[in-house]
Design an enzyme around this catalytic site. Structure first.
Site, PDB file in Angstrom:
ATOM      1  N   LYS A 115       0.826  -1.210   0.000  1.00 55.82           N
ATOM      2  CA  LYS A 115       0.000   0.000   0.000  1.00 55.82           C
ATOM      3  C   LYS A 115       0.860   1.260   0.000  1.00 55.82           C
ATOM      4  O   LYS A 115       0.463   2.281  -0.560  1.00 55.82           O
ATOM      5  CB  LYS A 115      -0.981  -0.006   1.177  1.00 55.82           C
ATOM      6  CG  LYS A 115      -2.073  -1.059   1.006  1.00 55.82           C
ATOM      7  CD  LYS A 115      -3.330  -0.772   1.813  1.00 55.82           C
ATOM      8  CE  LYS A 115      -4.396  -1.823   1.477  1.00 55.82           C
ATOM      9  NZ  LYS A 115      -5.608  -1.702   2.274  1.00 55.82           N
ATOM     10  N   LYS A 197      -4.001 -11.216  -6.516  1.00 53.81           N
ATOM     11  CA  LYS A 197      -5.295 -11.421  -5.862  1.00 53.81           C
ATOM     12  C   LYS A 197      -6.339 -10.482  -6.468  1.00 53.81           C
ATOM     13  O   LYS A 197      -6.020  -9.356  -6.858  1.00 53.81           O
ATOM     14  CB  LYS A 197      -5.189 -11.261  -4.336  1.00 53.81           C
ATOM     15  CG  LYS A 197      -5.322  -9.863  -3.809  1.00 53.81           C
ATOM     16  CD  LYS A 197      -5.643  -9.832  -2.299  1.00 53.81           C
ATOM     17  CE  LYS A 197      -5.879  -8.371  -1.901  1.00 53.81           C
ATOM     18  NZ  LYS A 197      -6.496  -8.138  -0.647  1.00 53.81           N
ATOM     19  N   LYS A 200     -10.451  -5.087  -4.686  1.00 55.29           N
ATOM     20  CA  LYS A 200     -11.443  -4.024  -4.838  1.00 55.29           C
ATOM     21  C   LYS A 200     -10.860  -2.835  -5.586  1.00 55.29           C
ATOM     22  O   LYS A 200     -11.568  -2.086  -6.229  1.00 55.29           O
ATOM     23  CB  LYS A 200     -11.799  -3.466  -3.460  1.00 55.29           C
ATOM     24  CG  LYS A 200     -12.628  -4.323  -2.588  1.00 55.29           C
ATOM     25  CD  LYS A 200     -12.860  -3.481  -1.338  1.00 55.29           C
ATOM     26  CE  LYS A 200     -13.121  -4.292  -0.121  1.00 55.29           C
ATOM     27  NZ  LYS A 200     -12.897  -3.575   1.104  1.00 55.29           N
TER      28      LYS A 200
HETATM   29  P1  ATP Z   1      -8.248  -3.649  -1.078  1.00 60.97           P
HETATM   30  O1  ATP Z   1      -8.047  -4.469  -2.309  1.00 60.97           O
HETATM   31  O2  ATP Z   1      -9.000  -2.384  -1.302  1.00 60.97           O
HETATM   32  O3  ATP Z   1      -7.032  -3.492  -0.229  1.00 60.97           O
HETATM   33  P2  ATP Z   1      -9.498  -5.986  -0.094  1.00 60.97           P
HETATM   34  O4  ATP Z   1     -10.199  -6.455  -1.330  1.00 60.97           O
HETATM   35  O5  ATP Z   1      -8.295  -6.739   0.355  1.00 60.97           O
HETATM   36  O6  ATP Z   1      -9.225  -4.453  -0.153  1.00 60.97           O
HETATM   37  P3  ATP Z   1     -10.510  -5.992   2.586  1.00 60.97           P
HETATM   38  O7  ATP Z   1     -11.592  -5.218   3.188  1.00 60.97           O
HETATM   39  O8  ATP Z   1      -9.124  -5.603   2.929  1.00 60.97           O
HETATM   40  O9  ATP Z   1     -10.611  -5.990   1.045  1.00 60.97           O
HETATM   41  O10 ATP Z   1     -10.704  -7.545   2.879  1.00 60.97           O
HETATM   42  C1  ATP Z   1     -11.905  -8.117   3.284  1.00 60.97           C
HETATM   43  C2  ATP Z   1     -11.793  -9.627   3.379  1.00 60.97           C
HETATM   44  O11 ATP Z   1     -11.757 -10.197   2.078  1.00 60.97           O
HETATM   45  C3  ATP Z   1     -10.550 -10.155   4.094  1.00 60.97           C
HETATM   46  O12 ATP Z   1     -10.897 -11.257   4.886  1.00 60.97           O
HETATM   47  C4  ATP Z   1      -9.658 -10.586   2.979  1.00 60.97           C
HETATM   48  O13 ATP Z   1      -8.767 -11.599   3.394  1.00 60.97           O
HETATM   49  C5  ATP Z   1     -10.670 -11.108   1.983  1.00 60.97           C
HETATM   50  N1  ATP Z   1     -10.174 -11.044   0.620  1.00 60.97           N
HETATM   51  C6  ATP Z   1      -9.802  -9.937  -0.058  1.00 60.97           C
HETATM   52  N2  ATP Z   1      -9.438 -10.243  -1.311  1.00 60.97           N
HETATM   53  C7  ATP Z   1      -9.584 -11.586  -1.432  1.00 60.97           C
HETATM   54  C8  ATP Z   1      -9.361 -12.511  -2.502  1.00 60.97           C
HETATM   55  N3  ATP Z   1      -8.934 -12.107  -3.690  1.00 60.97           N
HETATM   56  N4  ATP Z   1      -9.610 -13.816  -2.281  1.00 60.97           N
HETATM   57  C9  ATP Z   1     -10.062 -14.247  -1.091  1.00 60.97           C
HETATM   58  N5  ATP Z   1     -10.294 -13.424  -0.042  1.00 60.97           N
HETATM   59  C10 ATP Z   1     -10.055 -12.113  -0.202  1.00 60.97           C
END
Ligand code: ATP
Ligand code: LTN
Length: 333
Positions: A115, A197, A200
Site C-alpha cells: 500500500k 489477488k 477491490k
Molecule cells: P483492497 O483491495 O481495497 O485493499 P481488499 O479487497 O483486500 O481491499 P478488505 O476489506 O481488505 O478488502 O478484505 C476483506 C476480506 O476479504 C478479508 O478477509 C480478505 O482476506 C478477503 N479477501 C480480499 N481479497 C480476497 C481474494 N482475492 N480472495 C479471497 N479473499 C479475499
C-alpha cells in the site's frame, strides 16, 4: 468462549465495492459459520481511512456494506453486527498495544509495503499501524477464531504475537486467536492475471467481479478471463492457475464440491466452461443485489441494527479494556 460457543470475529473495510473475492474469502464463510460460533462482525471504517477516502462515499459504502452482509445471509439476530468507529475502545486498545509492538515489525508487513508503493504520496502513520488496530479489534472480543483470506495471515500472526507478549508480561488477559482459512477460495485471483489477488482497488476493473455488477457485465468479464494452455478442466493451482481459479469460484457459488465440478466440466471447452461460471455467479448475485437494494431503502432499520450492534459490542469491549487498563497500572477511581 462465550457460553457454549467459541467466539468468532471478522471485519471488512467499507472501501469501494466488494468483489466476489471478498465474498468468497470472507462473507460467504461467515454465513456458514454463524450457527456454530458466537459471531461478531464489524465494518472496519477506521481501517478504511488509512487510505484517503471521500467522506460522502465512505458514509454510503458503510450502509451499503451493512445491507450486503444481511443480504448475503448474515442474521443480525444471531450475530453482533456493528460499525468499528461506534466503539471507542478500538482506538483506545490500539494505543496500548502500540506500546507492545515494534516499528520494525510493522515495516516488514507485506500489505504495508504494497500500500505504501500504491499510495506513495500518503504513507501515513495509520497505514503503518493498521495491523495493531486489527489486533485491537480481535483481542477486544477475546475471539477464538478469525476467518479471513490468506492475504491477512501476516496480520493474524502479529496479533497472536502481541497477545502472547502482553499475556507473558502481565498475566493471561487475551485469548490467542487462530486464523481460519478456507481450503477453496482463500485467495481468489484476478480474472486477467490469476497470480494477483482479485482486489477491490485493482487498476483494471475487468479482472475483478464486483458484487454490484449486473448479469451482462459478469458474463462479459468471465468470457474474457484468462485460462491456461491445454484443454483439460481440472483443479491444479500450480500448473493451471486460471482454470483452478474459475473452478474455485464455481465451487463456492454453486456449493458443489471440487470433484463434482471437475466431473461436470470434463470434456467441456473453455468457452462453455467460462460461460457456465459466469452464469452461476450471476444467478447467485441477482437475488442478493435485490435484497441489498430493498434493505437500503429502509435506512431506519439499518440504523437500528447499528445502534443495537454498537451497544452489544461496546459492552464486551469495555470489559476487556477495563482489565487491560488495570493490569498496566492506569489509576481507576
Ligand atoms: P483492497 O483491495 O481495497 O485493499 P481488499 O479487497 O483486500 O481491499 P478488505 O476489506 O481488505 O478488502 O478484505 C476483506 C476480506 O476479504 C478479508 O478477509 C480478505 O482476506 C478477503 N479477501 C480480499 N481479497 C480476497 C481474494 N482475492 N480472495 C479471497 N479473499 C479475499
Ligand atoms: N484488515 C482486514 C479487515 C479487518 C479485520 C479486522 C479482519 C479489520 N479488522 C479484524 C479480521 C479481524 C482486511 O481484511 N483487510
Amino acid at each position: 468462549m462465550q457460553g457454549e460457543k467459541k467466539i468468532l470475529y471478522s471485519a471488512v473495510q467499507p472501501t469501494n465495492n466488494l468483489t466476489i473475492g471478498n465474498y468468497i474469502g470472507a462473507v460467504s464463510n461467515w454465513v456458514n459459520l454463524q450457527n456454530s460460533y458466537d459471531c461478531v462482525f464489524a465494518i472496519a471504517n477506521m481501517h478504511a481511512i488509512t487510505v484517503r477516502q471521500n467522506p460522502a462515499e465512505l458514509r454510503k459504502n458503510t450502509l451499503s456494506l451493512l445491507a450486503l452482509y444481511i443480504a448475503c445471509g448474515i442474521d443480525p439476530q444471531k450475530c453482533v453486527l456493528y460499525l468499528q468507529s461506534h466503539v471507542h475502545e478500538h482506538a483506545e486498545l490500539a494505543w496500548v498495544l502500540n506500546t507492545f509492538t515494534y516499528v520494525g515489525e510493522m515495516e516488514r508487513m507485506t500489505q504495508f509495503k504494497d500500500k505504501s508503493a500504491r499510495h506513495a504520496d500518503n504513507i501515513n502513520m495509520g497505514l503503518m499501524d493498521y495491523p495493531v488496530l486489527m489486533a485491537a479489534d480481535i483481542l477486544l472480543y477475546l475471539a477464538d477464531v478469525v476467518p479471513v483470506g490468506v492475504d491477512q495471515r501476516q496480520h493474524l500472526e502479529i496479533t497472536r504475537d502481541i497477545a502472547v507478549r502482553f499475556n507473558n508480561i502481565y498475566s493471561p488477559t487475551f485469548v490467542v486467536p487462530e486464523g481460519l482459512y478456507m481450503k477453496v477460495g482463500a485467495k481468489i485471483g484476478d480474472l486477467l492475471d490469476p497470480s494477483k489477488k482479485m482486489s477491490k482497488s485493482a487498476e483494471n476493473a475487468n479482472g475483478s467481479v464486483f458484487m454490484s455488477d449486473d448479469r451482462d457485465t459478469i458474463i462479459r468479464k468471465f468470457k474474457r478471463a484468462v485460462t491456461d494452455s491445454g484443454s483439460e478442466i481440472k483443479y491444479d493451482p500450480e500448473n493451471k492457475p486460471g482454470v483452478s481459479n474459475l473452478l474455485s469460484i464455481y465451487s463456492v457459488f454453486t456449493g458443489k464440491g471440487m470433484e463434482e465440478c471437475e466431473r461436470e466440466f470434463s470434456g467441456c471447452g473453455y468457452g462453455d466452461f467460462k460461460l457456465a461460471v459466469g452464469e452461476a455467479v450471476a444467478d447467485k448475485l441477482t437475488p442478493i443485489q435485490a435484497e441489498q437494494a430493498r434493505l437500503l431503502s429502509d435506512k431506519a432499520y439499518l440504523d437500528g441494527i447499528l445502534r443495537e450492534g454498537a451497544e452489544k459490542a461496546s459492552a464486551r469491549a469495555r470489559r476487556t479494556l477495563a482489565k487491560v487498563y488495570k493490569k498496566i497500572g492506569f489509576y481507576q477511581v
